[in-house]
Motif scaffolding. Structure first.
Motif, PDB file in Angstrom:
ATOM      1  N   TYR A   3      36.106  51.742  55.304  1.00  0.00           N
ATOM      2  CA  TYR A   3      36.718  52.607  54.021  1.00  0.00           C
ATOM      3  C   TYR A   3      35.650  51.802  53.299  1.00  0.00           C
ATOM      4  CZ  TYR A   3      39.614  48.498  52.896  1.00  0.00           C
ATOM      5  OH  TYR A   3      40.432  47.312  53.486  1.00  0.00           O
ATOM      6  N   VAL A   4      35.703  52.725  52.338  1.00  0.00           N
ATOM      7  CA  VAL A   4      34.781  52.188  50.498  1.00  0.00           C
ATOM      8  C   VAL A   4      35.982  52.330  49.849  1.00  0.00           C
ATOM      9  CG1 VAL A   4      33.010  52.685  49.045  1.00  0.00           C
ATOM     10  CG2 VAL A   4      33.136  53.473  51.644  1.00  0.00           C
ATOM     11  N   GLN A   5      35.757  51.481  48.516  1.00  0.00           N
ATOM     12  CA  GLN A   5      36.942  51.016  47.829  1.00  0.00           C
ATOM     13  C   GLN A   5      36.186  50.272  46.927  1.00  0.00           C
ATOM     14  OE1 GLN A   5      40.448  48.703  48.939  1.00  0.00           O
ATOM     15  NE2 GLN A   5      41.436  48.928  47.454  1.00  0.00           N
ATOM     16  N   GLY A   6      35.918  51.114  45.897  1.00  0.00           N
ATOM     17  CA  GLY A   6      35.760  50.056  44.486  1.00  0.00           C
ATOM     18  C   GLY A   6      34.129  49.441  45.154  1.00  0.00           C
ATOM     19  N   ILE A   8      38.854  38.859  46.419  1.00  0.00           N
ATOM     20  CA  ILE A   8      38.759  40.401  46.129  1.00  0.00           C
ATOM     21  C   ILE A   8      40.051  40.779  47.262  1.00  0.00           C
ATOM     22  CG2 ILE A   8      38.085  42.493  45.455  1.00  0.00           C
ATOM     23  CD1 ILE A   8      35.412  41.171  45.323  1.00  0.00           C
ATOM     24  N   PRO A   9      41.122  41.540  45.902  1.00  0.00           N
ATOM     25  CA  PRO A   9      42.313  41.924  46.798  1.00  0.00           C
ATOM     26  C   PRO A   9      42.023  43.792  47.647  1.00  0.00           C
ATOM     27  CG  PRO A   9      42.745  41.136  45.197  1.00  0.00           C
ATOM     28  CD  PRO A   9      41.271  40.771  44.927  1.00  0.00           C
ATOM     29  N   HIS A  10      41.553  43.888  48.919  1.00  0.00           N
ATOM     30  CA  HIS A  10      41.997  44.619  48.943  1.00  0.00           C
ATOM     31  C   HIS A  10      42.476  45.565  50.138  1.00  0.00           C
ATOM     32  CE1 HIS A  10      39.207  42.766  51.746  1.00  0.00           C
ATOM     33  NE2 HIS A  10      39.159  43.714  52.852  1.00  0.00           N
ATOM     34  N   ARG A  11      43.227  46.261  49.801  1.00  0.00           N
ATOM     35  CA  ARG A  11      44.332  46.549  50.896  1.00  0.00           C
ATOM     36  C   ARG A  11      43.636  48.444  51.192  1.00  0.00           C
ATOM     37  NH1 ARG A  11      49.815  45.549  48.336  1.00  0.00           N
ATOM     38  NH2 ARG A  11      50.006  46.981  49.816  1.00  0.00           N
ATOM     39  N   VAL A  12      44.142  48.373  52.519  1.00  0.00           N
ATOM     40  CA  VAL A  12      43.638  50.278  52.426  1.00  0.00           C
ATOM     41  C   VAL A  12      45.225  50.762  52.439  1.00  0.00           C
ATOM     42  CG1 VAL A  12      43.774  51.782  55.019  1.00  0.00           C
ATOM     43  CG2 VAL A  12      42.504  49.345  54.821  1.00  0.00           C
TER      44      VAL A  12
END
Length: 117
Positions: free
Chosen positions: A96-99, A70-74
């Motif tokens: 950090y929280v993403q999705g 799963i791509p996650h980038r800040v």
């Protein structure tokens, strides 16, 4: 590309099994009872079965591999909490929280003074 190799034990075992089975079948048929006719046909059919097994495993394993990547980038200007203090010229850690999922990532200090919790 993640997944199963064509030379994995499962694919090779399916080839050997199919080669033997088709070899027995072809040696009992009158038109292909010669080893010169049955062996190439058995190898061809064994390769086809091994290819099908390989494709089945690829279709089964590939969706699971996509879930792990799963791509996650800040992104810049995204709100994050500093977990480990970031020295002025060093590396710390942020969260950090993403999705809806909490991630942690390394963070590098800039030219400014170090950042604390």
């Amino acid at each position: 590309m993640p997944g199963i190799s064509f030379f994995s034990p499962t694919v090779l075992a399916s080839f050997v099994t199919a080669f033997g089975a088709f070899g027995l079948i072809f040696t009992h048929l009158p038109a292909t009872s010669s080893v010169w006719a049955s062996a190439p046909l058995a190898a061809l059919c064994g390769s086809a079965v091994a290819w099908l097994v390989f494709l089945m495993f690829q279709c089964h394993v590939q969706p699971d591999a996509k879930l792990q990547r799963i791509p996650h980038r800040v992104r810049r200007r995204q709100t994050a909490s500093v977990i480990t203090p970031i020295p002025a010229a060093g590396v710390g850690e942020i969260a950090y929280v993403q999705g809806g999922t909490r991630y942690t990532a390394p963070a590098r200090g800039g030219r400014q003074a170090g950042w604390q919790r």
